[in-house]
Scaffold this active site. Structure first.
Site, PDB file in Angstrom:
ATOM      1  NE  ARG A  65      -3.929  -1.881   2.489  1.00 55.29           N
ATOM      2  CZ  ARG A  65      -5.088  -1.914   1.837  1.00 55.29           C
ATOM      3  NH1 ARG A  65      -5.442  -0.917   1.074  1.00 55.29           N
ATOM      4  NH2 ARG A  65      -5.909  -2.938   1.954  1.00 55.29           N
ATOM      5  CB  ILE A  92      -7.421   1.502   3.324  1.00 57.47           C
ATOM      6  CG1 ILE A  92      -8.837   0.991   3.606  1.00 57.47           C
ATOM      7  CG2 ILE A  92      -6.770   2.049   4.589  1.00 57.47           C
ATOM      8  CD1 ILE A  92      -8.881  -0.244   4.471  1.00 57.47           C
ATOM      9  CG  HIS A 109     -18.932   6.284   4.379  1.00 56.99           C
ATOM     10  ND1 HIS A 109     -18.314   5.192   3.815  1.00 56.99           N
ATOM     11  CD2 HIS A 109     -19.871   5.784   5.219  1.00 56.99           C
ATOM     12  CE1 HIS A 109     -18.853   4.095   4.303  1.00 56.99           C
ATOM     13  NE2 HIS A 109     -19.797   4.422   5.163  1.00 56.99           N
TER      14      HIS A 109
HETATM   15  C1  GAR Z   1     -20.613   6.824  -3.602  1.00 59.21           C
HETATM   16  O1  GAR Z   1     -21.842   6.382  -3.072  1.00 59.21           O
HETATM   17  C2  GAR Z   1     -19.613   7.048  -2.484  1.00 59.21           C
HETATM   18  O2  GAR Z   1     -20.181   7.589  -1.317  1.00 59.21           O
HETATM   19  C3  GAR Z   1     -19.134   5.636  -2.251  1.00 59.21           C
HETATM   20  O3  GAR Z   1     -18.974   5.130  -3.539  1.00 59.21           O
HETATM   21  C4  GAR Z   1     -19.941   5.720  -4.405  1.00 59.21           C
HETATM   22  C5  GAR Z   1     -19.230   6.269  -5.624  1.00 59.21           C
HETATM   23  O4  GAR Z   1     -20.148   6.753  -6.564  1.00 59.21           O
HETATM   24  N1  GAR Z   1     -17.927   5.622  -1.493  1.00 59.21           N
HETATM   25  C6  GAR Z   1     -17.643   4.700  -0.574  1.00 59.21           C
HETATM   26  O5  GAR Z   1     -18.378   3.761  -0.346  1.00 59.21           O
HETATM   27  C7  GAR Z   1     -16.318   4.877   0.144  1.00 59.21           C
HETATM   28  N2  GAR Z   1     -16.209   3.975   1.245  1.00 59.21           N
HETATM   29  P1  GAR Z   1     -19.666   7.659  -7.781  1.00 59.21           P
HETATM   30  O6  GAR Z   1     -18.451   6.946  -8.399  1.00 59.21           O
HETATM   31  O7  GAR Z   1     -20.829   7.679  -8.723  1.00 59.21           O
HETATM   32  O8  GAR Z   1     -19.315   9.005  -7.252  1.00 59.21           O
END
Ligand code: GAR
Length: 210
Positions: A65, A92, A109
């Site tokens: 990482r 992460i 999130h």
């Molecule tokens: C979103 O819902 C974001 O909150 C989530 O991934 C999706 C991305 O959508 N992120 C996480 O779950 C981070 N832990 P997008 O690519 O259409 O913006």
């Protein structure tokens, strides 16, 4: 304008929300680069459509990482980015990345933290049967989905509803709070005191310099 980098892994609808607000003239950032750890991420196409430089850096090409983060730092620093917005970035990060953009990394999130941290927060909340769900923008620290909360918004959940429907409803609200938090960051208004983020007045002197 604050020069930022946006990290994505997927569809990039949150990235699109940022681009739209910039084009509307109500978000004072300059997206220097969109970096994805997945080659097929549709968000990359969105960036290209708006002439934003893109970069694909697969975590699979690195031994650790830390090595992956080190290369991200090298690439993003070269673009002049001073802050980082994680918009659906499903990795992460380590102190290697955190220290390079200290206090200037935010993440969206899809749940009301500290509930339902980790990937699939919307699904877990839906399956748990919560009646209020939502989303959170927070500063990133060394623990997953843990940093100080900048803004949260509540979204009602209907018992037993399709989690995809709930996730879409949450996403629409994400598209409002992520640009808002990013604008506050750009205005230098986010003052952190331990776990607490206080919204200060806009740093007018700095804005005039920029
Ligand atoms: C979103 O819902 C974001 O909150 C989530 O991934 C999706 C991305 O959508 N992120 C996480 O779950 C981070 N832990 P997008 O690519 O259409 O913006």
């Amino acid at each position: 304008k604050l020069p930022i980098a946006v990290l994505i892994s997927g569809g990039g609808s949150n990235l699109q929300a940022l681009i739209d607000k910039i084009e509307e003239g109500i978000l004072d950032v300059d997206i220097k680069m969109v970096l994805s750890n997945r080659a097929g991420a549709y968000g990359l196409e969105r960036a290209k459509t708006h002439s934003i430089p893109t970069c694909v850096l697969s975590h699979k090409d690195f031994k650790s990482r830390e090595d992956f983060d080190g290369e991200m730092v090298r690439i993003l620093k070269e673009t002049g980015a001073q802050a980082v917005v994680m918009a659906g970035f499903m990795r992460i990060i380590t102190p290697v990345f955190l220290n390079a953009f200290s206090g200037r990394i935010i993440n969206i999130h899809p749940a009301l933290l500290p509930s339902f941290a980790g990937a699939g927060g919307q699904t877990e909340a839906g399956e748990y049967g919560v009646q209020i769900s939502g989303c959170t923008v927070h500063f990133v620290d060394e623990k997953m989905d843990n940093g100080a909360i900048i803004i949260q918004a509540a979204v009602p959940a209907m018992p037993g509803e399709d989690v995809d429907v709930l996730a879409k409803r949450i996403l629409r609200v994400e598209h409002r709070i992520l640009p808002q938090a990013t604008q506050w960051l750009a205005e230098g208004r986010l003052r952190t005191e331990g776990r607490f983020v206080k919204l200060g007045l806009a740093d007018v002197a700095k804005a005039e310099q920029d």
